[in-house]
Design a protein around this motif. Structure first.
Motif, PDB file in Angstrom:
ATOM      1  N   UNK A 186       0.819  -1.215   0.000  1.00  0.00           N
ATOM      2  CA  UNK A 186       0.000   0.000   0.000  1.00  0.00           C
ATOM      3  C   UNK A 186       0.850   1.260   0.000  1.00  0.00           C
ATOM      4  N   UNK A 187       1.898   1.304   0.825  1.00  0.00           N
ATOM      5  CA  UNK A 187       2.708   2.512   0.913  1.00  0.00           C
ATOM      6  C   UNK A 187       3.604   2.694  -0.301  1.00  0.00           C
ATOM      7  N   UNK A 188       3.879   1.608  -1.016  1.00  0.00           N
ATOM      8  CA  UNK A 188       4.797   1.689  -2.152  1.00  0.00           C
ATOM      9  C   UNK A 188       4.104   2.214  -3.405  1.00  0.00           C
ATOM     10  N   UNK A 189       2.993   1.601  -3.795  1.00  0.00           N
ATOM     11  CA  UNK A 189       2.321   2.005  -5.034  1.00  0.00           C
ATOM     12  C   UNK A 189       0.879   2.443  -4.831  1.00  0.00           C
ATOM     13  N   UNK A 190       0.307   2.267  -3.659  1.00  0.00           N
ATOM     14  CA  UNK A 190      -1.045   2.738  -3.400  1.00  0.00           C
ATOM     15  C   UNK A 190      -2.119   1.771  -3.860  1.00  0.00           C
ATOM     16  N   UNK A 191      -3.331   1.987  -3.357  1.00  0.00           N
ATOM     17  CA  UNK A 191      -4.444   1.065  -3.608  1.00  0.00           C
ATOM     18  C   UNK A 191      -4.822   0.984  -5.085  1.00  0.00           C
ATOM     19  N   UNK A 192      -4.677   2.086  -5.820  1.00  0.00           N
ATOM     20  CA  UNK A 192      -5.108   2.098  -7.217  1.00  0.00           C
ATOM     21  C   UNK A 192      -4.107   1.434  -8.158  1.00  0.00           C
TER      22      UNK A 192
END
Length: 268
Positions: A186-192
């Motif tokens: 989640x913190x690396x590339x995000x939910x989308x």
């Protein structure tokens, strides 16, 4: 001063850690055509963020629980009242919208929404790296342990059942691995963009691989290279880092497609 004091080194290590788990798991997502399933699970991450912030729990714990709950719910409910693609579409967008609304209702909590949607890899800390690598190694070990069974269940469920492999159990294992990957990514590339890092490197690896094992290894390599290229491009062009990593992965996919086309042309 150590290498980990550099935010760029931490960012690169974080992306490589995610690629380590996303490569093999992404191959199964591609083979089983689970892309939309991955979307629904990733979008549920925002609900997990809200739950964690509201209850003052670790973000990773809230995201893992919520992503796993969403994945299990979709797995059990698909094909009963609605078609699978309809259920996945409803679950994916409902989870995303509900998570966004719930975050806006949290009072006294300041949230950088873009960081959860598109990632904030440049803000990764040493503690985040420990979480990412623990999760990535757990996912990788889980997939490696069940590799043959997962492969049999993916290729032919009837043959798998005849060989003593329970396809439903293997689906649940993939569901668990996917939820864990969402939590650490989640913190690396995000939910989308999580699903993109699952699908694009695995799809790009198809053009270079001759065996399932080779495809998994190449997918890890492409994910790692995409991370480094995306970070370099973001630093040079001043573009968002998460999307830049995904664009780099897409370019690798284009290169893999061209390579496959040229190799097929040579055989004629």
């Amino acid at each position: 001063m150590t290498p980990l004091d550099s935010f760029l080194v931490r960012a690169a290590l974080a992306g490589i850690g995610v690629a380590l788990a996303a490569g093999p798991l992404g191959c199964f997502v591609v083979w089983r055509r689970m892309a939309y399933f991955g979307d629904a699970t990733a979008h549920a991450a925002l609900l997990g963020v809200t739950l964690a912030l509201a209850l003052r729990l670790p973000i990773v714990l809230g995201v893992t629980v919520t992503a796993l709950a969403m994945a299990l719910t979709v797995s059990l409910a698909s094909g009963r009242a609605y078609a699978v693609d309809t259920m996945l579409g409803v679950a994916s967008h409902a989870a995303l919208a509900t998570g966004l609304v719930a975050l806006s209702l949290l009072h006294g909590v300041r949230v950088d929404l873009s960081a959860y949607l598109f990632g904030d890899i440049l803000a990764v800390t040493r503690a985040d790296l420990a979480v990412i690598y623990c999760g990535a190694l757990l996912v990788t070990a889980l997939v490696a342990w069940r590799w043959r069974r997962l492969l049999l269940a993916t290729l032919n469920e009837d043959f798998a059942a005849a060989s003593g492999v329970e396809p439903r159990t293997e689906r649940l294992i993939l569901t668990l691995a996917l939820a864990l990957l969402v939590a650490v990514s989640l913190k690396v590339v995000g939910a989308l963009l999580i699903t993109a890092m699952l699908i694009v490197p695995a799809a790009a690896a198809r053009g270079f691989a001759r065996t399932p094992e080779a495809m998994a290894v190449i997918a890890v390599a492409i994910g790692a290279v995409s991370t480094l290229l995306g970070l370099g491009g973001s630093w040079t062009l001043d573009t968002p880092t998460g999307p830049s990593i995904v664009v780099a992965a897409v370019l690798c996919l284009v290169a893999g497609t061209l390579f496959s086309s040229l190799r097929a042309a040579e055989r004629r």
